[in-house]
Design an enzyme around this catalytic site. Structure first.
Site, PDB file in Angstrom:
ATOM      1  N   LYS A 162      39.946  36.202  47.961  1.00 27.82           N
ATOM      2  CA  LYS A 162      41.038  35.815  47.061  1.00 27.82           C
ATOM      3  C   LYS A 162      41.794  34.574  47.520  1.00 27.82           C
ATOM      4  CE  LYS A 162      42.081  40.304  45.011  1.00 27.82           C
ATOM      5  NZ  LYS A 162      43.167  41.251  44.707  1.00 27.82           N
ATOM      6  N   ASP A 211      47.016  40.408  39.237  1.00 28.89           N
ATOM      7  CA  ASP A 211      47.513  41.542  40.009  1.00 28.89           C
ATOM      8  C   ASP A 211      49.030  41.651  39.906  1.00 28.89           C
ATOM      9  OD1 ASP A 211      45.026  42.323  40.959  1.00 28.89           O
ATOM     10  OD2 ASP A 211      45.180  41.137  42.794  1.00 28.89           O
TER      11      ASP A 211
END
Length: 321
Positions: free
Chosen positions: A66, A102
């Site tokens: 990420k 997220d």
């Protein structure tokens, strides 16, 4: 031409995201397939470059990539820029846009966990990776005044705190050493506990001994498979309110779907597929191991964290892909 969406991580297996997203694509009659790409860091740049092809709608990115993906895309959205982490890539022509869904996914889950209570202002977060960055940024922007980060390697937690130095200038954000006495002291002062680590992905494993959990905490474990981790079992026994990561997975996944397709995500279809996968087990999806593949994609717990991956041996999953 059949379009393609991929989930990129290492290791990666049995993706809940894959089942959920494929069901959504099929429900809306979108000619696209969701694929699992196991890629080591040495192959990451080539994998991201491949996404520029016309057949790709985009990608999910999971552990451990990420943060590594950030310099490989052409533009970052506000949440991705703020967190320094990307879990979704979309295409605009040949350009790749990095997003972080997220953050809003976690906020929806936190609102449900808190319910009708007043939103707390003090939280403890376990972890310092991409999922933890999203959690911390969501808490900062929700008005939390005290956030304590614990990570097995203190320097990682301190790096997270430095990253948010400017956005957290108005509040108390600190990293603390992972010692039971320190954890116990901080938990006695907090209202919200979030596990954003991979600890707990193996049945019976927990990041915090049960005896350290005070009553009346709001406890969220981003692990969603098994549905009730050992941490959540211990928290429920201590009379805490609990939630796993499935709602966050659903919400961030819905936002990902909309970025790729420009259509409203069929939440009911996605939820139903998650429930089916949880109750009946996942349909086996092929895994593309890439040019340097060879390690078993169903290996250790460290890789399966964010991105909805669960090893065949019962290793569990967290939601961030």
């Amino acid at each position: 031409m059949t379009n393609r969406v991929v989930l990129i991580g290492h290791p990666i297996a049995h993706s809940f995201s894959g089942a959920m997203q494929q069901a959504a694509l099929d429900a809306l009659g979108i000619d696209a397939r969701y694929e699992l790409w196991d890629r080591r860091q040495i192959d990451l740049a080539d994998a991201i470059a491949e996404l520029r092809g016309e057949e790709f709608l985009g990608a999910n990115v999971t552990i451990p990539h990420k943060e590594h993906v950030v310099p490989l895309v052409d533009r970052l959205t506000e949440d991705a820029q703020a967190t320094g982490a990307v879990n979704v890539i979309s295409r605009e022509g040949k350009k790749l846009i990095g997003h972080n869904t997220d953050v809003p996914g976690f906020k929806v889950a936190l609102d449900k966990l808190v319910g009708r209570q007043k939103m707390p202002r003090h939280a403890v977060v376990l972890g310092a990776g991409g999922a933890a960055r999203a959690v911390v940024y969501a808490l900062i922007t929700d008005g939390f005044q005290h956030i304590t980060v614990f990570n097995r390697h203190l320097h990682r937690g301190e790096g997270l705190v430095r990253h948010f130095g400017r956005s957290a200038a108005h509040m108390d954000l600190r990293a603390m050493p992972w010692h039971e006495s320190v954890l116990e002291a901080e938990l006695s002062k907090t209202k919200v506990l979030v596990n954003a680590t991979s600890i707990g992905m193996t049945v019976g494993e927990t990041p915090i001994p049960a005896e350290l959990l005070p009553p009346d905490l709001l406890v969220m474990d981003l692990v969603y498979n098994p549905p009730q981790s050992q941490l959540l079992k211990d928290a429920a026994a201590a009379h805490c309110a609990t939630m796993n990561g499935e709602l966050m997975l659903l919400q961030q996944g819905a936002r990902s779907f909309e970025l790729w397709t420009g259509q409203h995500a069929p939440l009911d279809v996605m939820q139903a597929e998650l429930e089916r996968a949880r109750e009946q087990g996942l349909r086996q999806l092929p895994i593309d191991m890439g040019p340097h593949g060879g390690e078993n994609a169903q290996g250790g717990a460290a890789g399966g964290a964010a991105g909805g991956v669960a090893g065949a041996s019962g290793q569990a999953a967290r939601p961030s892909a």
